[in-house]
Structure formats: C-alpha cells, structure tokens
Enzyme design. Sequence first.
Site, PDB file in Angstrom:
ATOM      1  N   THR A   1      33.408  56.568  70.800  1.00 29.82           N
ATOM      2  CA  THR A   1      32.493  55.747  71.599  1.00 29.82           C
ATOM      3  C   THR A   1      33.116  55.322  72.917  1.00 29.82           C
ATOM      4  O   THR A   1      32.414  55.117  73.903  1.00 29.82           O
ATOM      5  CB  THR A   1      32.068  54.513  70.774  1.00 29.82           C
ATOM      6  OG1 THR A   1      31.387  54.980  69.614  1.00 29.82           O
ATOM      7  CG2 THR A   1      31.138  53.596  71.543  1.00 29.82           C
TER       8      THR A   1
ATOM      9  N   TYR B   1      23.395  56.070  72.012  1.00 26.88           N
ATOM     10  CA  TYR B   1      24.344  56.667  72.956  1.00 26.88           C
ATOM     11  C   TYR B   1      24.883  57.958  72.371  1.00 26.88           C
ATOM     12  O   TYR B   1      24.737  58.229  71.169  1.00 26.88           O
ATOM     13  CB  TYR B   1      25.492  55.700  73.250  1.00 26.88           C
ATOM     14  CG  TYR B   1      26.418  55.478  72.073  1.00 26.88           C
ATOM     15  CD1 TYR B   1      26.090  54.602  71.049  1.00 26.88           C
ATOM     16  CD2 TYR B   1      27.629  56.179  71.980  1.00 26.88           C
ATOM     17  CE1 TYR B   1      26.929  54.412  69.957  1.00 26.88           C
ATOM     18  CE2 TYR B   1      28.479  55.993  70.896  1.00 26.88           C
ATOM     19  CZ  TYR B   1      28.125  55.108  69.897  1.00 26.88           C
ATOM     20  OH  TYR B   1      28.953  54.926  68.814  1.00 26.88           O
TER      21      TYR B   1
ATOM     22  N   THR C   1      36.168  54.954  66.410  1.00 25.01           N
ATOM     23  CA  THR C   1      36.594  53.887  65.506  1.00 25.01           C
ATOM     24  C   THR C   1      36.388  54.242  64.031  1.00 25.01           C
ATOM     25  O   THR C   1      37.068  53.678  63.169  1.00 25.01           O
ATOM     26  CB  THR C   1      35.812  52.587  65.793  1.00 25.01           C
ATOM     27  OG1 THR C   1      34.414  52.850  65.661  1.00 25.01           O
ATOM     28  CG2 THR C   1      36.118  52.055  67.178  1.00 25.01           C
ATOM     29  N   ASP C   2      35.468  55.172  63.750  1.00 23.31           N
ATOM     30  CA  ASP C   2      35.087  55.404  62.352  1.00 23.31           C
ATOM     31  C   ASP C   2      36.267  55.797  61.459  1.00 23.31           C
ATOM     32  O   ASP C   2      36.382  55.322  60.333  1.00 23.31           O
ATOM     33  CB  ASP C   2      34.000  56.489  62.264  1.00 23.31           C
ATOM     34  CG  ASP C   2      32.629  55.963  62.704  1.00 23.31           C
ATOM     35  OD1 ASP C   2      32.527  54.765  63.018  1.00 23.31           O
ATOM     36  OD2 ASP C   2      31.679  56.755  62.729  1.00 23.31           O
TER      37      ASP C   2
ATOM     38  N   LYS D   1      38.421  49.552  59.028  1.00 28.09           N
ATOM     39  CA  LYS D   1      37.186  49.234  59.752  1.00 28.09           C
ATOM     40  C   LYS D   1      36.262  48.474  58.822  1.00 28.09           C
ATOM     41  O   LYS D   1      36.027  48.888  57.684  1.00 28.09           O
ATOM     42  CB  LYS D   1      36.514  50.521  60.264  1.00 28.09           C
ATOM     43  CG  LYS D   1      35.327  50.213  61.177  1.00 28.09           C
ATOM     44  CD  LYS D   1      34.756  51.429  61.883  1.00 28.09           C
ATOM     45  CE  LYS D   1      33.599  50.968  62.783  1.00 28.09           C
ATOM     46  NZ  LYS D   1      32.905  52.067  63.447  1.00 28.09           N
TER      47      LYS D   1
ATOM     48  N   GLU E   1      44.613  48.595  32.400  1.00 30.83           N
ATOM     49  CA  GLU E   1      43.588  49.057  31.456  1.00 30.83           C
ATOM     50  C   GLU E   1      43.707  50.551  31.187  1.00 30.83           C
ATOM     51  O   GLU E   1      43.051  51.082  30.300  1.00 30.83           O
ATOM     52  CB  GLU E   1      42.196  48.743  32.008  1.00 30.83           C
ATOM     53  CG  GLU E   1      41.840  47.270  31.959  1.00 30.83           C
ATOM     54  CD  GLU E   1      40.380  47.029  32.310  1.00 30.83           C
ATOM     55  OE1 GLU E   1      39.503  47.454  31.548  1.00 30.83           O
ATOM     56  OE2 GLU E   1      40.148  46.419  33.365  1.00 30.83           O
TER      57      GLU E   1
HETATM   58  C1  SIN Z   1      33.002  54.868  67.399  1.00 35.27           C
HETATM   59  O1  SIN Z   1      33.819  55.381  68.125  1.00 35.27           O
HETATM   60  O2  SIN Z   1      32.893  53.626  67.366  1.00 35.27           O
HETATM   61  C2  SIN Z   1      32.057  55.590  66.515  1.00 35.27           C
HETATM   62  C3  SIN Z   1      32.099  57.054  66.650  1.00 35.27           C
HETATM   63  C4  SIN Z   1      33.420  57.628  66.304  1.00 35.27           C
HETATM   64  O3  SIN Z   1      34.096  57.139  65.413  1.00 35.27           O
HETATM   65  O4  SIN Z   1      33.785  58.621  66.936  1.00 35.27           O
END
Ligand code: SIN
Length: 346
Positions: A30, A43, A109-110, A182, A303
Amino acid sequence: MKIVILLLFIYTAALSATKPKIVILATGGTIAGVGQSSVTGQYQASKLPVENLLQAVPEIQDLAIVEGEQVCQVSSQDMTGEIWLQIARKVDEVVNQADVDGVVITHGTDTMEETAYFLNLVIQTRKPVVMTGAMRASGSLSADGALNLYNAVALAASPQAPGKGVLLCFNDQIHAAREVTKVNTTNVNAFQTPEFGILGYIFYGKASFYRESVRKHTFRSNFNIKEINTLPKVAVFYSHADFDSSLIGQSVKNGIQGIVFAGTGNGNPSEATIQALARSVKNNVSVVRSSRTGRGPVTLKAEVDDEKYGFIVADNLNPQKSRILLMLALTQTTDIAKIQQMFFEY
Ligand code: SIN
C-alpha cells in the site's frame, strides 16, 4: 566569489560525509499504492516505483544519504518463498557493503511480519534492517506512508538500532520482528506486539528504546541466506470445531514436508487430528503444534503426549512465523529434538 563557492562545496561535502548511508529496498504494498480519491478505501497497491516514494519524502535526505532500489513490486499477500530468497539475497548484499549503515524495506503490511521474521533469521548482520509500509495509499487523507518512511530511515540511521535484529517501524512504534503481528484490517495502528509490547517509540525521527528481543536473531542466528537455495513445503492448518482431519493426509500425499497446526488453546488438536498428525510424523513429515489464540506459549506434554507422537511445540511463536522457522529448520535437519531446541532458541 570562487573561494566562497569552494568553501560551500567543502562544507556540503563534509556534511554529507558525516551522514549515514541508508539503502531503501522497495517491494510493493500500500505504501506504493494509488487511491481512487482522497476519501475512499479503494486503491491499487504496488504501483509506484521507489523513485516516487523517495520524491514524496524529500526530508529523508536530511537524515541520511539515501539510495533506493526496486527489488520487486508485489502486494504482500502475493509473497512467496522465492521472493523472500530474492529479498534476503539483496539485503545480504547491501548490508555487506562497507559504506552502507542500514537498510529500509518498504513492504505490504499483510505479511510484513513474516518477511521481517524470515530476514531476522537469515541475515547475519548487526546493521539495522527496518521494515515499514502504509495502511493508506498515497493521496488518501492522512496517508501514513510518508511519515512511516521518514521514521524508518531515521531508525535505520540511529546509533541505537544496530544489533537489535530486524525491526518493524510503523505508526510511531518500533517492534521486534519475532514478536510483532498485524492486528487490524484497515487502521493505521495496524501492528502490535502482544504480551511483550513494543521495543520503543519513534517520534518524528527521534527513536527511544525501552527493551530488546532476547531470542537469537541476525548475527547470532545459525541460518544464513548464503547457504539456502530453496525452502521446503510447510503448510499451516487452522483448527476449529469439527476440523476435517483428512485434509492433513491429503497434504502429506501432495508432498508436504512440514505441518504447523494452529490448534485451539494450548495448541490442541482434536483426537482424530492427533492421529492424522501422528501418521504424518511416521511419513517423515515434521509437525509443530502452535496456537490460534495469539498469546501464551504452547507447552510440551500438557494435554497432548508430544513425546509419544513426535510432535514439536512452537513455544509462543505464532503459526505463520512457526512455518518460517520450521522451513528454515528443515533446511538443516529433520531431527525432532534439534528442531524443538530451535523453537526454544529463536
Ligand atoms: C498493505 O500494504 O497494507 C496491504 C497490501 C499488502 O500487504 O501488500
């Protein structure tokens, strides 16, 4: 006049000689995204090249001598083991250049936490390697990429950052690669370090550390990207009530080499799943019990009789990072005791 120009030149040269050199490696996400308008969540990620990211934050030139390189242009849900190897080789090459002081990686971020942990284990360096990204595309109201990048460069250039492993710099916070995850789908406060908390804050380029991650990483790791050519196939299974344990047998038939089972509670599989996992171990597939809860260690022989079945426990490593450690472990050994030791050390 000539003397003034000469002095100015000498002064500028002297100033830049004292600045650290930071290389920005761009991979997409992103932070490289382009939005439809400033007030929509729609986007396209992974569009802008690294040159645009640098131009958008001219202030970083005051922090360091900055160079950019595009390593790939993918959204991080499309990351693969092949791309990890490519990124890691590039990071390794750059940190081994004598004139480079640190590296910043821009990334979606993913799966940023996964790439961060992979690099944390395979890059043998004390130099700072800092990952960052954005939750809002450029052009969005209150887009977060520019300040995240500014802070990441400042952190990579900070004399406090060397030796702390791969760091994730986001929303004014500094996290350790092993511990961060995340936690939000859309919010700019997208990362947390459950249980242990952040390593520190970074506020408009000024870093303050409060603690360190104590597990083996970077210069203390026994994994080295120079010795890794391919990664074994390891799958994560997410447990739930009425989990279909036949999926495990099918993936073993498909040639999987390792399984991370994200069990309920203390990494618990159902009775039928225990039997399916035990059969996998007999077929030379390594099995790690992790937990879907997100907090707490998965402990040996609570367990589940791990010794009897040949299972390994993930300690408090989350399932997606357990997969990375198991893949790397399998590049060196299939010995259950040795892999278990790695889960207690890394
Ligand atoms: C992001 O960057 O926040 C989402 C898309 C990605 O992980 O490439």
